[in-house]
Design an enzyme around this catalytic site. Structure first.
Site, mmCIF file in Angstrom:
data_model
loop_
_atom_site.group_PDB
_atom_site.id
_atom_site.type_symbol
_atom_site.label_atom_id
_atom_site.label_comp_id
_atom_site.label_asym_id
_atom_site.label_seq_id
_atom_site.Cartn_x
_atom_site.Cartn_y
_atom_site.Cartn_z
ATOM 1 N N ILE A 5 -26.622 -0.632 -25.640
ATOM 2 C CA ILE A 5 -26.501 -1.802 -26.524
ATOM 3 C C ILE A 5 -26.839 -1.419 -27.967
ATOM 4 C CG2 ILE A 5 -27.293 -4.168 -26.992
ATOM 5 C CD1 ILE A 5 -27.871 -4.462 -23.998
ATOM 6 N N ASP A 48 -34.865 6.772 -31.378
ATOM 7 C CA ASP A 48 -34.541 6.825 -29.953
ATOM 8 C C ASP A 48 -35.087 8.138 -29.410
ATOM 9 O OD1 ASP A 48 -31.809 5.428 -28.268
ATOM 10 O OD2 ASP A 48 -33.074 6.995 -27.415
ATOM 11 N N GLY A 97 -31.001 6.912 -23.561
ATOM 12 C CA GLY A 97 -29.920 6.882 -24.551
ATOM 13 C C GLY A 97 -29.315 8.265 -24.642
ATOM 14 N N THR A 123 -44.372 1.369 -21.096
ATOM 15 C CA THR A 123 -43.360 1.451 -22.153
ATOM 16 C C THR A 123 -43.073 0.078 -22.731
ATOM 17 O OG1 THR A 123 -42.309 3.312 -21.068
ATOM 18 C CG2 THR A 123 -40.963 2.111 -22.638
ATOM 19 N N ALA A 175 -35.691 -7.817 -28.012
ATOM 20 C CA ALA A 175 -34.764 -7.923 -26.878
ATOM 21 C C ALA A 175 -35.561 -8.151 -25.603
ATOM 22 C CB ALA A 175 -33.933 -6.655 -26.762
ATOM 23 N N TYR A 225 -41.063 -5.866 -14.219
ATOM 24 C CA TYR A 225 -40.184 -5.819 -15.386
ATOM 25 C C TYR A 225 -40.161 -7.185 -16.075
ATOM 26 C CZ TYR A 225 -35.908 -5.186 -18.136
ATOM 27 O OH TYR A 225 -34.985 -5.127 -19.151
ATOM 28 N N LYS A 231 -41.782 -8.090 -19.765
ATOM 29 C CA LYS A 231 -40.958 -8.671 -20.838
ATOM 30 C C LYS A 231 -41.481 -10.053 -21.232
ATOM 31 C CE LYS A 231 -37.914 -5.744 -22.109
ATOM 32 N NZ LYS A 231 -37.788 -5.398 -23.543
#
Ligand code: UDP
Length: 367
Positions: free
Chosen positions: A32, A51, A56, A122, A144, A176, A180
């Site tokens: 993305i 990054d 990625g 992370t 995000a 997860y 978030k």
């Protein structure tokens, strides 16, 4: 590709001036993130990417180097291969930008189930550092988040103010969603307490070229399987459904939200309301590729882990997004599949057969 001329941008945000604005994308070499970099450059922004290439890939941003450092370009694209946990580097980048798109995060249900310690660390630590750095310079942050935060809520469609319904902590998947959700709480706390401008976006299943199936995402997995003649693996009974959104639609929404002053302090679903059962998706992929692959069912406990919980439906209510930025998804599922098929047929790298993700893989820092 010819560099686009820098264009003056006027936005509803009085603090922003023209031209052009400078955006930092964490996880900018991810699926993305790289599409977002492309969209921002096309809109005249200067783009900085950080990054660590854990999920990625430098190939995702290779074509953008035409905008960066060389004599024949306009110097609007810069990237740093490093982790967002490297505070001095991140601080320097934050200094140099006007807006931060924070996309770096652990990605993919399979990775999350297999490497929960890294996932949680992370997602939570990374976001904490980004917010702290952003707050020092009061730089706007687009965070995000994910539709996973709705958990197993049975509401259809999901609205931003719905309750979040998570499963028990012994089931790894929910870590997860929970990490978030903590990111969202923290970002909103920075807004409320310190007036740091933040916007939270809950991304629904996003698909398009450059997405890899390596971390379990269903569409690239199915397309790879179909193109290589391997069985198409439908998990569970295949009646669970998802609403897929084209990555180009997602990044357009992110850019518009970043430019919308009223969006600050708000949470938005970013998705496409059209829904499809996973088994029907498998059939569509098979038809679109003309594949002879068999469609097979794999029990969840074999695909993930014993007691794995999936959500039966996940549909976004995008009325709020429409209200704030006049958003309408432009690409529908058939075309999304065609674009992904074309990507793999014309140089996208199909997966080597049955490559497992082991718990010793590098930490993923990207959505
Ligand atoms: N899925 C599947 N086969 C695969 C990979 C995924 O049937 O090879 C299913 C998965 O169980 C889920 C849906 O496809 O019901 C979407 O999975 P994905 O990992 O892409 O995203 P999620 O919505 O789970 O975050």
């Amino acid at each position: 590709m010819t560099p686009h001329p820098a264009v003056a941008l006027r936005t509803p945000d009085s603090q922003w001036t023209d031209p052009p604005r400078r955006a930092l994308i964490t996880g900018g070499a991810g699926f993305i993130g790289s599409h977002l970099a492309e969209a921002l450059l096309a809109a005249g922004y200067e783009v900085l990417v950080i990054d660590d290439l854990s999920t990625g890939s430098i190939e995702n941003i290779d074509h953008l180097k035409v905008y960066g450092g060389g004599p024949s370009d306009d110097g609007r694209f810069h990237y740093v291969i490093d982790s967002i946990m490297n505070v001095p580097i991140l601080a320097e980048l934050v200094d140099r930008c006007d807006v931060i798109f924070h996309l770096a995060a652990a990605v993919g249900v399979r990775l999350i189930v297999e490497s929960p310690v890294r996932t949680i660390g992370t997602n939570i630590k990374g976001t904490e550092i980004v917010l702290e750095m952003a707050d020092k310079k009061k730089k706007k942050v687009i965070i995000a988040s994910t539709s996973e935060v709705y958990g197993k809520s049975s509401r259809v469609p999901f609205r931003e103010d719905d309750d979040l319904v998570l499963g028990p902590t012994v089931k790894g998947r929910w870590s997860y969603a929970c990490s978030k959700a903590v990111d969202e709480f923290l970002a909103l706390a920075y807004w409320k307490e310190k007036k740091l401008p933040v916007v939270i976006v809950r991304l629904f299943n996003t698909v398009g070229p450059r997405q890899t199936g390596r971390y379990g995402m269903v569409l690239p997995t199915f397309v790879n399987q179909a193109l290589s003649g391997r069985p198409i693996t439908v998990f569970g009974d295949g009646r669970q459904s998802r609403s897929f959104t084209y990555v180009g639609d997602v990044v357009r929404a992110l850019v518009k939200l970043a430019e919308c002053g009223d969006a600050v302090g708000e949470v938005f679903n970013v998705g496409n309301g059209a829904e499809i059962a996973i088994e029907d998706l498998a059939r569509m992929v098979k038809a679109k590729t003309g594949s002879r692959s068999a469609i097979v069912r794999i029990p969840y406990e074999k695909a993930y882990e014993e007691g794995f919980e999936d959500m039966p439906r996940r549909v976004p209510d995008i009325a709020k997004l429409k209200r704030y930025i006049g958003y309408e998804p432009r690409v529908q599922l058939e075309e999304m599949i065609e674009k992904v098929v074309e990507h793999f047929r014309t140089g996208g790298r199909p997966l080597p057969p049955e490559r497992p993700v082991s718990a010793t893989e590098p930490v993923s820092l990207h959505r």
